[in-house]
Design a protein around this motif. Structure first.
Motif, PDB file in Angstrom:
ATOM      1  N   GLY A   1       7.848  15.747   0.134  1.00 42.35           N
ATOM      2  CA  GLY A   1       7.702  16.090  -1.874  1.00 42.35           C
ATOM      3  C   GLY A   1       8.718  14.776  -2.242  1.00 42.35           C
ATOM      4  N   LEU A   2       9.752  14.448  -1.874  1.00 46.01           N
ATOM      5  CA  LEU A   2      10.242  13.261  -2.562  1.00 46.01           C
ATOM      6  C   LEU A   2       9.320  12.151  -3.027  1.00 46.01           C
ATOM      7  CD1 LEU A   2      13.166  12.763   0.399  1.00 46.01           C
ATOM      8  CD2 LEU A   2      13.161  14.153  -1.624  1.00 46.01           C
ATOM      9  N   ASP A   3      10.130  11.969  -3.879  1.00 43.39           N
ATOM     10  CA  ASP A   3       9.532  10.606  -4.383  1.00 43.39           C
ATOM     11  C   ASP A   3      10.014   8.782  -3.776  1.00 43.39           C
ATOM     12  OD1 ASP A   3      12.100  10.005  -5.589  1.00 43.39           O
ATOM     13  OD2 ASP A   3      11.648   9.667  -7.694  1.00 43.39           O
ATOM     14  N   THR A   4      10.151   9.438  -2.931  1.00 39.76           N
ATOM     15  CA  THR A   4      10.639   8.103  -1.598  1.00 39.76           C
ATOM     16  C   THR A   4       9.780   8.088  -0.561  1.00 39.76           C
ATOM     17  OG1 THR A   4      12.413   9.043  -0.913  1.00 39.76           O
ATOM     18  CG2 THR A   4      13.137   7.439  -2.927  1.00 39.76           C
ATOM     19  N   VAL A   5       9.960   6.950   0.348  1.00 44.27           N
ATOM     20  CA  VAL A   5       9.478   7.155   2.071  1.00 44.27           C
ATOM     21  C   VAL A   5      10.388   6.141   2.644  1.00 44.27           C
ATOM     22  CG1 VAL A   5       7.394   5.586   1.196  1.00 44.27           C
ATOM     23  CG2 VAL A   5       7.667   6.628   3.173  1.00 44.27           C
ATOM     24  N   GLY A   6      10.485   6.813   4.050  1.00 43.82           N
ATOM     25  CA  GLY A   6      10.806   5.690   4.385  1.00 43.82           C
ATOM     26  C   GLY A   6      10.046   4.607   5.590  1.00 43.82           C
ATOM     27  N   ILE A   7      10.329   3.410   5.226  1.00 45.38           N
ATOM     28  CA  ILE A   7      10.117   3.082   6.690  1.00 45.38           C
ATOM     29  C   ILE A   7      10.639   1.200   6.949  1.00 45.38           C
ATOM     30  CG2 ILE A   7       7.542   0.916   5.808  1.00 45.38           C
ATOM     31  CD1 ILE A   7       7.540   2.566   3.042  1.00 45.38           C
TER      32      ILE A   7
ATOM     33  N   VAL B   1       8.045   5.709  -3.475  1.00 42.97           N
ATOM     34  CA  VAL B   1       7.265   5.802  -2.859  1.00 42.97           C
ATOM     35  C   VAL B   1       5.563   5.744  -3.824  1.00 42.97           C
ATOM     36  CG1 VAL B   1       6.924   8.161  -3.002  1.00 42.97           C
ATOM     37  CG2 VAL B   1       5.248   7.247  -0.959  1.00 42.97           C
ATOM     38  N   LYS B   2       4.192   5.065  -3.170  1.00 40.86           N
ATOM     39  CA  LYS B   2       2.825   4.644  -4.086  1.00 40.86           C
ATOM     40  C   LYS B   2       2.388   6.259  -4.327  1.00 40.86           C
ATOM     41  CE  LYS B   2       0.847   0.949  -4.634  1.00 40.86           C
ATOM     42  NZ  LYS B   2       0.418  -0.178  -4.419  1.00 40.86           N
ATOM     43  N   PRO B   3       2.024   7.004  -5.568  1.00 40.11           N
ATOM     44  CA  PRO B   3       1.378   7.877  -5.292  1.00 40.11           C
ATOM     45  C   PRO B   3       0.390   8.533  -4.823  1.00 40.11           C
ATOM     46  CG  PRO B   3       2.351   7.414  -7.463  1.00 40.11           C
ATOM     47  CD  PRO B   3       2.917   6.774  -6.752  1.00 40.11           C
ATOM     48  N   GLY B   4       0.258   9.491  -3.793  1.00 41.13           N
ATOM     49  CA  GLY B   4      -1.030   9.348  -2.924  1.00 41.13           C
ATOM     50  C   GLY B   4      -0.903   8.922  -1.539  1.00 41.13           C
ATOM     51  N   ALA B   5       0.034   7.683  -1.681  1.00 45.60           N
ATOM     52  CA  ALA B   5       0.026   6.475  -0.753  1.00 45.60           C
ATOM     53  C   ALA B   5       0.096   7.305   1.314  1.00 45.60           C
ATOM     54  CB  ALA B   5       0.969   5.508  -0.223  1.00 45.60           C
ATOM     55  N   VAL B   6       1.050   8.560   0.977  1.00 44.38           N
ATOM     56  CA  VAL B   6       0.697   8.934   2.368  1.00 44.38           C
ATOM     57  C   VAL B   6       0.903  10.239   2.207  1.00 44.38           C
ATOM     58  CG1 VAL B   6       2.153   7.336   3.245  1.00 44.38           C
ATOM     59  CG2 VAL B   6       3.517   9.524   2.463  1.00 44.38           C
ATOM     60  N   SER B   7       0.847  11.344   2.987  1.00 42.15           N
ATOM     61  CA  SER B   7       0.325  12.408   3.012  1.00 42.15           C
ATOM     62  C   SER B   7       2.279  13.222   2.184  1.00 42.15           C
ATOM     63  CB  SER B   7       0.777  13.430   4.175  1.00 42.15           C
ATOM     64  OG  SER B   7       0.699  14.545   4.279  1.00 42.15           O
ATOM     65  N   PRO B   8       2.141  14.233   1.880  1.00 40.16           N
ATOM     66  CA  PRO B   8       3.532  14.959   0.675  1.00 40.16           C
ATOM     67  C   PRO B   8       3.977  15.449   1.726  1.00 40.16           C
ATOM     68  CG  PRO B   8       1.533  16.016  -0.167  1.00 40.16           C
ATOM     69  CD  PRO B   8       0.604  14.766   0.693  1.00 40.16           C
TER      70      PRO B   8
ATOM     71  N   ALA C   1       0.908  -1.227  -0.142  1.00 40.47           N
ATOM     72  CA  ALA C   1      -0.249   0.275  -0.402  1.00 40.47           C
ATOM     73  C   ALA C   1       1.080   1.455  -0.321  1.00 40.47           C
ATOM     74  CB  ALA C   1      -0.693  -0.152   1.012  1.00 40.47           C
ATOM     75  N   LEU C   2       1.749   1.482  -0.132  1.00 39.14           N
ATOM     76  CA  LEU C   2       2.614   2.344   0.562  1.00 39.14           C
ATOM     77  C   LEU C   2       3.734   2.783  -0.194  1.00 39.14           C
ATOM     78  CD1 LEU C   2       3.563   2.037   4.241  1.00 39.14           C
ATOM     79  CD2 LEU C   2       2.109   3.512   3.725  1.00 39.14           C
ATOM     80  N   THR C   3       4.183   1.377  -0.868  1.00 40.61           N
ATOM     81  CA  THR C   3       5.688   1.344  -2.295  1.00 40.61           C
ATOM     82  C   THR C   3       5.586   0.605  -3.354  1.00 40.61           C
ATOM     83  OG1 THR C   3       7.850   0.820  -2.438  1.00 40.61           O
ATOM     84  CG2 THR C   3       6.887  -0.196  -1.065  1.00 40.61           C
ATOM     85  N   GLU C   4       6.249   1.523  -4.731  1.00 45.07           N
ATOM     86  CA  GLU C   4       5.799   0.723  -5.846  1.00 45.07           C
ATOM     87  C   GLU C   4       6.479  -1.240  -5.637  1.00 45.07           C
ATOM     88  OE1 GLU C   4       4.187   2.011  -7.709  1.00 45.07           O
ATOM     89  OE2 GLU C   4       3.856   4.317  -8.263  1.00 45.07           O
ATOM     90  N   ARG C   5       7.416  -0.559  -5.370  1.00 53.20           N
ATOM     91  CA  ARG C   5       8.022  -2.216  -5.012  1.00 53.20           C
ATOM     92  C   ARG C   5       9.197  -2.426  -4.302  1.00 53.20           C
ATOM     93  NH1 ARG C   5       9.465   1.420  -9.162  1.00 53.20           N
ATOM     94  NH2 ARG C   5      11.764   2.301  -9.072  1.00 53.20           N
ATOM     95  N   VAL C   6       9.778  -3.309  -4.125  1.00 54.58           N
ATOM     96  CA  VAL C   6      10.561  -4.003  -3.644  1.00 54.58           C
ATOM     97  C   VAL C   6      11.832  -4.407  -3.963  1.00 54.58           C
ATOM     98  CG1 VAL C   6      11.079  -4.915  -0.729  1.00 54.58           C
ATOM     99  CG2 VAL C   6       9.507  -3.837  -1.549  1.00 54.58           C
ATOM    100  N   ASN C   7      12.853  -4.792  -4.160  1.00 53.41           N
ATOM    101  CA  ASN C   7      13.338  -5.757  -5.056  1.00 53.41           C
ATOM    102  C   ASN C   7      14.156  -6.484  -4.020  1.00 53.41           C
ATOM    103  OD1 ASN C   7      15.671  -4.996  -3.621  1.00 53.41           O
ATOM    104  ND2 ASN C   7      16.093  -3.428  -5.443  1.00 53.41           N
ATOM    105  N   GLU C   8      15.188  -7.533  -4.901  1.00 56.19           N
ATOM    106  CA  GLU C   8      15.611  -8.411  -3.896  1.00 56.19           C
ATOM    107  C   GLU C   8      16.400  -8.616  -2.987  1.00 56.19           C
ATOM    108  OE1 GLU C   8      15.197 -11.999  -4.151  1.00 56.19           O
ATOM    109  OE2 GLU C   8      16.573 -11.879  -2.966  1.00 56.19           O
TER     110      GLU C   8
END
Ligand code: AMP
Ligand code: MG
Length: 366
Positions: free
Chosen positions: A120-126, A108-115, A81-88
């Motif tokens: 404003g980055l295209d990544t999210v720390g999880i 980050v998956k667009p719109g998944a969390v508040s900007p 729900a939060l990220t586009e992909r998780v690699n190996e």
């Protein structure tokens, strides 16, 4: 000017764990901001999808808006729900260290969390914290929780509920007390690009363990912890290393002047610290010494306050104690703080990174 909004802050004691958890989770689900224990330091949580709630984190902390927040989840199932992909390679790290003090910076998956969360980055720390109270709170609230450390910006991260109240009472909706935190330093933040794991911030998971989990074909690249610590990152970078916006901010430094003193030879190290202390005291300054357990008795009478940071070759103890000791230095009004350096193996690397920042890069070798 920052808007000052005073709120009454609830305190949920550890003894009332179940009732406290339910109330705190309800407050979070309703858009509240609540501090809670994790295995690293106390976090200040809010629903990562709710911009009004996340804004209150920035306001309560006085945190610059371009420093993104880490999102805390209770299970790997929250990832899609939060990220586009998780690699190996990322999967390997997650399998090895979650729950635990490792934050992965992912697309980050667009719109998944508040900007506001991603600045404003295209990544999210999880990350998934290794703490029963934190995991229960996330699960019961039903929210991914954006949660930076629960201190005022510029103060040391809190390792007890008391530290949280010291900084944030009247500014947040509540704090869940879970006693002292275990690791005592923040999570390790990494970004995997191609075949390289870039350490954006050293922390609870050591470079050695990252390398072991990632496998021999993967490179693990550390950040050199810059002397001077808080020096702003250059606006343009001359290499292709990813950077974390947070590292450009001046980190906590005690009000007193702190000096790190390194030395492999105990006699010389102790002598150098004692000399500096005597010099400072002659100038009428109150002095505190941060010593390893082995040397504490050697500093008797040599300073106004001597802090036992733990055994020299068990940096995990010093990691757990550091922030509380720095808060104590300020409380006691120590003008000079002389700190023995610790070996940089294991979590010693993250410990020395934070100590160098506290010392503003002042470091000598005995
Ligand atoms: P704190 O919340 O105080 O533990 O700080 C979080 C750290 O993680 C800061 O250094 C942030 O810059 C870093 N961080 C969080 N999200 C990202 C992201 N999307 N990209 C790079 N660094 C991040
Ligand atoms: Mg912080």
């Amino acid at each position: 000017m920052e808007r000052e909004t005073m709120t009454s802050t609830r305190y949920w004691p550890a003894a009332d764990k179940e009732a406290g958890l339910q109330e705190a989770a309800a407050a979070l689900a309703a858009g509240g901001v609540v501090a809670f224990p994790t295995e690293t330091v106390y976090g200040l949580g809010a629903d990562a999808r709710n911009t009004a709630a996340v804004r209150r984190i920035f306001e309560a902390k006085g945190r610059p808006a371009d420093n993104p927040l880490i999102v805390h989840v209770a299970s790997e199932e929250s990832l899609p729900a939060l990220t586009e992909r998780v690699n190996e390679i990322e999967r390997r790290l997650i399998a090895a260290f979650w729950p635990g003090p490792l934050t992965l910076v992912l697309p980050v998956k667009p719109g998944a969390v508040s900007p506001l969360v991603t600045a404003g980055l295209d990544t999210v720390g999880i990350r998934m914290p290794d703490h029963d109270t934190a995991l229960r709170l996330i699960a019961e609230s039903g929210c991914p929780l954006a949660a930076p450390s629960a201190n005022r910006s510029g103060r040391p991260s809190p390792t007890t509920a008391g530290h949280v109240l010291e900084d944030l009472e009247g500014r947040i909706d509540g704090v869940v007390d879970g006693g002292s935190t275990g690791v005592g330093l923040e999570s390790t933040v990494v970004r995997v690009l191609g075949n390289t794991v870039h350490i954006l911030r050293p922390g609870g998971v050591t470079p050695e363990r990252l390398q072991a989990a990632a496998g021999p074909s993967v490179r693990v690249e550390g950040t050199a912890s810059p002397a001077g610590g808080g020096a702003p990152a250059p606006a343009t970078q001359d290499d292709d290393r990813p950077r974390s916006p947070g590292v450009k901010y001046t980190h906590y430094a005690p009000r007193g002047e702190m000096l790190l003193i390194a030395g492999d030879e105990p006699e010389r190290l102790v002598e150098a610290v004692r000399l500096r202390s005597a010099e400072a005291r002659r100038q009428g300054r109150r002095v505190g010494i941060l010593s390893c357990s082995e040397h504490v008795s050697r500093y008797e009478g040599a300073a106004d306050e001597v802090f036992d940071c733990g055994p020299r070759f068990s940096p995990e103890v010093a990691a757990r104690r550091l922030y509380a000791i720095l808060r104590e230095c300020d409380r006691l009004g120590l003008a000079t703080i002389l700190a023995e350096s610790f070996p940089e193996a294991g979590i010693g690397a993250a410990l020395m990174n934070r100590m160098r920042k506290a010392a503003g890069g002042r470091e000598i070798t005995a």
